[in-house]
Design a protein around this motif. Sequence first.
Motif, PDB file in Angstrom:
ATOM      1  N   ASN A   1      45.883  51.726  41.643  1.00 34.80           N
ATOM      2  CA  ASN A   1      46.184  50.348  42.035  1.00 34.80           C
ATOM      3  C   ASN A   1      47.610  49.955  41.668  1.00 34.80           C
ATOM      4  OD1 ASN A   1      43.740  49.924  43.235  1.00 34.80           O
ATOM      5  ND2 ASN A   1      42.803  48.888  41.495  1.00 34.80           N
TER       6      ASN A   1
ATOM      7  N   ALA B   1      47.627  45.802  36.399  1.00 32.06           N
ATOM      8  CA  ALA B   1      46.767  46.739  37.151  1.00 32.06           C
ATOM      9  C   ALA B   1      46.239  47.765  36.168  1.00 32.06           C
ATOM     10  CB  ALA B   1      47.570  47.394  38.279  1.00 32.06           C
TER      11      ALA B   1
ATOM     12  N   ARG C   1      32.169  46.743  44.529  1.00 30.20           N
ATOM     13  CA  ARG C   1      33.218  47.776  44.496  1.00 30.20           C
ATOM     14  C   ARG C   1      34.487  47.243  45.154  1.00 30.20           C
ATOM     15  NH1 ARG C   1      28.918  49.815  41.772  1.00 30.20           N
ATOM     16  NH2 ARG C   1      29.045  52.069  41.557  1.00 30.20           N
ATOM     17  N   ASP C   2      34.442  46.018  45.605  1.00 33.26           N
ATOM     18  CA  ASP C   2      35.611  45.421  46.264  1.00 33.26           C
ATOM     19  C   ASP C   2      36.641  45.012  45.195  1.00 33.26           C
ATOM     20  OD1 ASP C   2      37.041  44.624  48.424  1.00 33.26           O
ATOM     21  OD2 ASP C   2      35.508  43.281  49.221  1.00 33.26           O
ATOM     22  N   TYR C   3      37.811  44.578  45.675  1.00 33.22           N
ATOM     23  CA  TYR C   3      38.815  44.131  44.713  1.00 33.22           C
ATOM     24  C   TYR C   3      38.991  42.623  44.814  1.00 33.22           C
ATOM     25  CZ  TYR C   3      41.628  44.526  48.973  1.00 33.22           C
ATOM     26  OH  TYR C   3      42.079  44.430  50.256  1.00 33.22           O
TER      27      TYR C   3
ATOM     28  N   VAL D   1      44.698  42.334  38.827  1.00 33.16           N
ATOM     29  CA  VAL D   1      43.891  43.035  39.841  1.00 33.16           C
ATOM     30  C   VAL D   1      42.545  43.387  39.214  1.00 33.16           C
ATOM     31  CG1 VAL D   1      43.769  45.022  41.397  1.00 33.16           C
ATOM     32  CG2 VAL D   1      46.011  44.131  40.689  1.00 33.16           C
TER      33      VAL D   1
ATOM     34  N   GLY E   1      38.883  45.369  39.876  1.00 32.44           N
ATOM     35  CA  GLY E   1      38.077  46.264  40.704  1.00 32.44           C
ATOM     36  C   GLY E   1      38.892  47.097  41.660  1.00 32.44           C
ATOM     37  N   GLY E   2      38.325  47.324  42.845  1.00 31.38           N
ATOM     38  CA  GLY E   2      39.001  48.126  43.859  1.00 31.38           C
ATOM     39  C   GLY E   2      38.472  49.536  43.886  1.00 31.38           C
ATOM     40  N   LYS E   3      38.839  50.223  44.934  1.00 28.07           N
ATOM     41  CA  LYS E   3      38.423  51.614  45.109  1.00 28.07           C
ATOM     42  C   LYS E   3      39.654  52.451  45.402  1.00 28.07           C
ATOM     43  CE  LYS E   3      34.861  52.866  47.318  1.00 28.07           C
ATOM     44  NZ  LYS E   3      34.127  53.465  46.195  1.00 28.07           N
TER      45      LYS E   3
ATOM     46  N   HIS F   1      43.200  51.446  48.206  1.00 25.61           N
ATOM     47  CA  HIS F   1      44.389  51.116  47.402  1.00 25.61           C
ATOM     48  C   HIS F   1      45.532  50.561  48.245  1.00 25.61           C
ATOM     49  CE1 HIS F   1      45.365  55.381  48.479  1.00 25.61           C
ATOM     50  NE2 HIS F   1      46.594  54.922  48.536  1.00 25.61           N
TER      51      HIS F   1
ATOM     52  N   MET G   1      44.664  47.052  49.366  1.00 23.38           N
ATOM     53  CA  MET G   1      44.710  46.164  48.192  1.00 23.38           C
ATOM     54  C   MET G   1      46.155  45.794  47.878  1.00 23.38           C
ATOM     55  SD  MET G   1      45.534  46.237  44.774  1.00 23.38           S
ATOM     56  CE  MET G   1      45.964  47.953  44.854  1.00 23.38           C
TER      57      MET G   1
END
Length: 506
Positions: free
Chosen positions: A19, A213, A343-345, A359, A361-363, A367, A370
Amino acid sequence: MTNPQAEPYDLFVIGGGINGAAIACAAAGRGLAVALADARDFGFGTSSRSSKLIHGGLRYLETYDFRLVRHALQEREILMARTPHLVWPIRLVLPHVPALRPRWMIRLGLFLYDHLASRKTLPGSEMIRLHGHAFGAPLKEDYEFAFAYSDCRGDDARLVIANLLGAQAFGATILPRQKVTAAQRADGKWRITLEDAASGETREVTARALVNAAGPWVDHVAGTLAGVITHRRMRLVRGSHIVVPRLWAGEQGYFLQTTDNRTMEMFPYEDDFTSIGTTDTPWERPPEEVDVSPDEIDYMLAQVNNYLKTPVRRADIRWAYAGVRPLFEVGGGRDSDLTTLTRDYAFEIDNQGPPALTVFGGKLTTHRRMAEDAMARLAAVFSMPAPKPEASNPLPGGAFGADGLVGFEASLARRHAWLPAPLRRRWVRNYGTRAKALIGAAGNIADLGQHFGYDLYQREVDFLMQTEWAANAEDVLWRRTKLGLRLTNEEAAKLAAYMAEQIELG
Ligand SMILES: Cc1cc2nc3c(=O)[nH]c(=O)nc-3n(C[C@H](O)[C@H](O)[C@H](O)COP(=O)(O)OP(=O)(O)OC[C@H]3O[C@@H](n4cnc5c(N)ncnc54)[C@H](O)[C@@H]3O)c2cc1C
């Protein structure tokens, strides 16, 4: 290596996982003066410990996370073009277990998966009869039908490096092994204190805006180090993997339903291995202490052995690794209920003075998107130029031109017939077109210098130290490459000694 820009930086990014690296790349690609620091090696955190799927996430359809699935499916295609050497298609086989999910439900899920986003290159899903089909070969005879569908695999730790190289190419200052120990607002700027991991020395840099991040460390960085107030509730969830010798000949992977209503995957890994994972267990201790528990190993073996004709045993395990998902809650939920975690950001901006973007979460898969969204969010509080036209080009190593990766590899084979084909292939997969610079003026194997074991030579180690911030054997063996699976302890020690000596020599 670094390209110091005049301070204050426009943006200072804390965390060199995927991220942070993607945000640094997107911001530098807009002409901002960017610096990024990581307390350890890049990708040390979650970004080298994932399942390495670049996927929409078939299982998220069950939690109605359609937005996430659609965005992630779109990103598959984009990442295949942006980093073709690091993201490649895979056919996944989902054996049907009538007692777990009815066939119509899986068909419906796959129909959505095929159509939620446009597919340019990946084939759609189909039902197959396993008996007599190559995909059925490793499975027990009990499994009669399966669904095959498309997703992608990727190299998580190398995607981090590709983004950092992209950021650096646009002028960003990249600072490995520099821990942020404090960040304070003063005189309309952020004053950030950095501690060098090797010397313990500290120094201060300034920036107009801060990005946190730090993945699983995000709360600590926000609350303790930067005094930034955030509202989301982070939850850390451990996921572990085991790696065993290759279990089947084909390139397909398996997406398995587990007896406790989860899913697990098995994939071909690094040519000669199979990776198996993952688990989902709440993690309460510091993220850096994460490890694989014996219970998780028993669980993973039991689940895959429900499917495999030839069972995998504990003694087969060559490597086990664990990571911590930095997830956040959506809606209320019991502490034990992991289904309320997305699993979202998401972002939070604190603009009580110079802005800080956090920031959550995220996958790995999302990236790039995001980072673009982060730029849009920052634009509301911070003057944000449009991306330079080159910012949409492939990342360093990814521009193969009309002949593609295969054509590039063939041209290397013609020009460097002395280079063994497996090594050439590994270099093209790892470094893309940068493999040319790695080969440089070498004209035979002896020119590659000291041999450390398997197909690792001094030339590659020097390249990683000089161009990819590698500082020790672990960086080289487990993040820049996965040669840790191949080298003996003695060979790894020889590599460590060589790298320490190089650092001493300066
Ligand atoms: C088991 C598992 C499987 C997964 N599988 C997939 C998958 O198949 N596909 C997918 O798309 N996603 C997957 N994910 C999710 C994905 O891996 C993560 O979302 C992603 O890696 C998070 O990246 P990050 O940059 O936020 O965090 P990280 O990679 O953890 O990076 C944060 C960085 O911040 C640094 N840091 C912390 N504190 C400081 C400080 N004070 N100063 C400087 N630096 C600091 C850390 O050293 C670290 O390198 C998986 C995750 C797990 C755990």
